[in-house]
Design an enzyme around this catalytic site. Structure first.
Site, short mmCIF file in Angstrom:
data_model
loop_
_atom_site.label_atom_id
_atom_site.label_comp_id
_atom_site.label_asym_id
_atom_site.label_seq_id
_atom_site.Cartn_x
_atom_site.Cartn_y
_atom_site.Cartn_z
N ASP A 47 -61.58 59.66 26.57
CA ASP A 47 -61.65 60.83 25.69
C ASP A 47 -61.01 60.51 24.34
O ASP A 47 -59.80 60.29 24.26
CB ASP A 47 -60.93 62.01 26.36
CG ASP A 47 -61.22 63.34 25.70
OD1 ASP A 47 -61.64 63.35 24.52
OD2 ASP A 47 -61.03 64.38 26.35
N CYS A 87 -66.19 66.86 22.54
CA CYS A 87 -66.16 66.57 23.98
C CYS A 87 -67.38 67.03 24.78
O CYS A 87 -68.13 66.23 25.33
CB CYS A 87 -64.90 67.18 24.59
SG CYS A 87 -63.36 66.61 23.86
N HIS A 137 -65.12 69.26 31.78
CA HIS A 137 -65.33 69.95 30.50
C HIS A 137 -66.80 70.34 30.27
O HIS A 137 -67.31 70.27 29.16
CB HIS A 137 -64.81 69.12 29.33
CG HIS A 137 -64.30 69.95 28.19
ND1 HIS A 137 -63.77 69.41 27.04
CD2 HIS A 137 -64.25 71.30 28.02
CE1 HIS A 137 -63.40 70.37 26.21
NE2 HIS A 137 -63.69 71.53 26.79
N ASP A 294 -66.25 59.75 24.58
CA ASP A 294 -67.08 60.89 24.18
C ASP A 294 -67.14 61.07 22.66
O ASP A 294 -68.05 61.71 22.14
CB ASP A 294 -66.63 62.18 24.86
CG ASP A 294 -65.16 62.49 24.67
OD1 ASP A 294 -64.46 61.75 23.95
OD2 ASP A 294 -64.70 63.51 25.24
#
Length: 484
Positions: A47, A87, A137, A294
């Site tokens: 991330d 994200c 997410h 991401d």
């Protein structure tokens, strides 16, 4: 008499050799029957890890020996991008092979349609075991919440994760069908790695190949929460900043980058641990490994932090494909601009699985085999001008951009916004929009962008029009609730 004995001995020797050969063949067949004929797939998703922040990419501040070793035997898409660098949009594109305005997840904290044709559902139909560990997410039901078993897990059979958290020590997760909250013991990057290794070990005795996504929350902020042994490796005063960090942010950026690199160093060790276990278990040579992120992190570059903007530090991501030798694809750097939606069709193709008609991304297997020449340009976009890290006061805006091997050209709702020559100006310090010497180039890139938008059915409307179209809620101020 002596001659007859010799003949009998020879016949016995031939018989013994035949029996040994038959036994060996049967053992080999039995071993092959236990080994999946199709390759395993392991996606190592991080991330907010920008493409520039690895040893193999030349970052002077951090050593990433395990990733460097992986890169040396992998296909390295050195110009890969996150088409909508934030994200949830990336994650939805990874799972569906679609662009954000098609799957509808063009902002954080909304739910991906549970009827979507996802990578896990396709692999399930092909007899794969599928698993997901870490940050999700994509559920839109509130952070730290359980993503309930069933359709909301989008086809993944094995599950150890949660919707979203940025607390990386003793953080919350949910274990398969158990509805009770669990807590990772210590730094979750370590525990998630061990969970993945256990999952892979359990698959060793399975007749089915596996497809697993190991989704780490780091190196996303908060930057200063890696274990002390890693934080102690990085002195803020010794951090070398990128040339596009303004003086006003340099002290803060050095401090935050020290913590960012601490997370990266820990991740590098864990990726090394996963690969070591794959090798020791004999599964490495039958496993496709993808390492990516991401989106990136500006970390002070261009006077901003985090993501969503079209700058290199935000939009470019690492993208390694380790491909088993039997597929006969040479390792090495590739120039093509692989995008988020291209990962799913490429993985399916590498596994000889039919690509669903719902997929919009490109299949890069023929390109990697040297049979096609694609990926000369790709789209970057932002629908949401009101995100925490894309507010107008931070220089953010709605945009559509075309990125080529040399240039980034972006248009906002009012017209041309940015034009950078990324080869001659790698830090994107000189905006060439309106520059007389680049008028012809700007017009050509504008035509390319307009063509791509028409080709993809993107009308480039104000962000709120898409909010209304998809029926997402707005708060009392008329904006969409958003967190980072």
């Amino acid at each position: 008499m002596k001659y007859k004995v010799q003949i009998i001995f020879r016949q016995l020797l031939i018989l013994v050799c035949t029996l040994v050969t038959v036994i060996a063949c049967n053992e080999k067949k039995a071993e092959e029957a236990q080994t999946p004929t199709k390759p395993n797939v392991l996606v190592l998703l991080t991330d907010q890890w920008r493409a520039q922040a690895t040893g193999y990419a030349g970052d002077p501040n951090v050593d990433t020996p395990h990733l460097d070793s992986l890169a040396a035997i992998s296909v390295n898409f050195k110009n890969a991008v996150s088409g909508m660098p934030v994200c949830s949009p990336f994650r939805a594109s990874l799972l569906t092979g679609q662009r954000p305005l098609t799957h509808g997840v063009f902002m954080n904290d909304v739910q991906l349609d549970t009827n979507a044709v996802t990578i896990a559902k396709v692999f399930n139909k092909e007899g794969y075991d599928t698993g997901y560990i870490g940050k999700w997410h994509l559920d839109g039901h509130g952070r730290l919440q359980n993503v309930a078993p069933g359709q909301r897990r989008q086809g993944f059979q094995f599950w150890k994760g949660n919707e979203c958290t940025h607390d990386y020590n003793e953080s919350v997760y949910y274990d398969n069908d158990d509805p009770d909250r669990k807590i990772w013991d210590g730094y979750d990057t370590f525990q998630q790695t061990d969970a993945a290794i256990d999952y892979i070990a359990e698959r060793k005795s399975s007749k089915n190949p596996f497809m697993m996504i190991l989704s780490y929350g780091t190196p996303h902020a908060p930057y200063h929460t890696a274990p002390l042994e890693y934080r102690n490796r990085f002195d803020p005063e010794k951090i070398q900043l990128r040339k596009n960090v303004p003086d006003s942010l340099q002290e803060r950026a050095k401090k935050d980058l020290a913590g960012y690199y601490a997370h990266i160093a820990a991740l590098d060790d864990m990726i090394g641990k996963v690969i070591k276990n794959l090798k020791e278990s004999g599964q490495f040579e039958n496993t496709i490994i993808v390492f990516t992120a991401d989106h990136g992190d500006l970390l002070g570059s261009h006077g901003a932090y985090k993501k969503q903007q079209p700058y290199e530090e935000s939009a470019r991501v690492p993208m390694l494909y380790y491909i088993p030798e039997k597929l006969k694809i040479a390792a090495g750097e590739r120039d093509a601009l692989m995008n988020s939606e291209d990962i799913m069709p490429t993985l399916l193709s590498l596994c000889n699985i039919a690509i669903p008609a719902t997929v919009e991304g490109l299949d890069y297997r023929p390109y990697m085999e040297g049979k096609e020449n694609i990926g000369h340009a790709t789209l970057l976009s932002c629908v949401q001008p009101f995100g925490q890290w894309n507010k107008v006061k931070h220089g953010g805006r709605e945009y559509r951009a075309i990125k080529t091997l040399q240039y980034t050209y972006a248009r906002d709702l009012n017209g041309p916004w940015l034009l950078f020559d990324n080869i001659n100006d790698p830090y994107q310090l000189f905006n060439l929009v309106g520059n007389e010497g680049y008028r012809t180039l700007q017009d050509e890139l504008e035509k390319q962008l307009s063509h791509r938008l028409k080709e993809t059915g993107d009308e480039f409307l104000p962000g709120m029009e898409y909010i209304k179209k998809w029926g997402y809620p707005v708060d009392e101020t008329g904006t969409v609730p958003y967190t980072n």
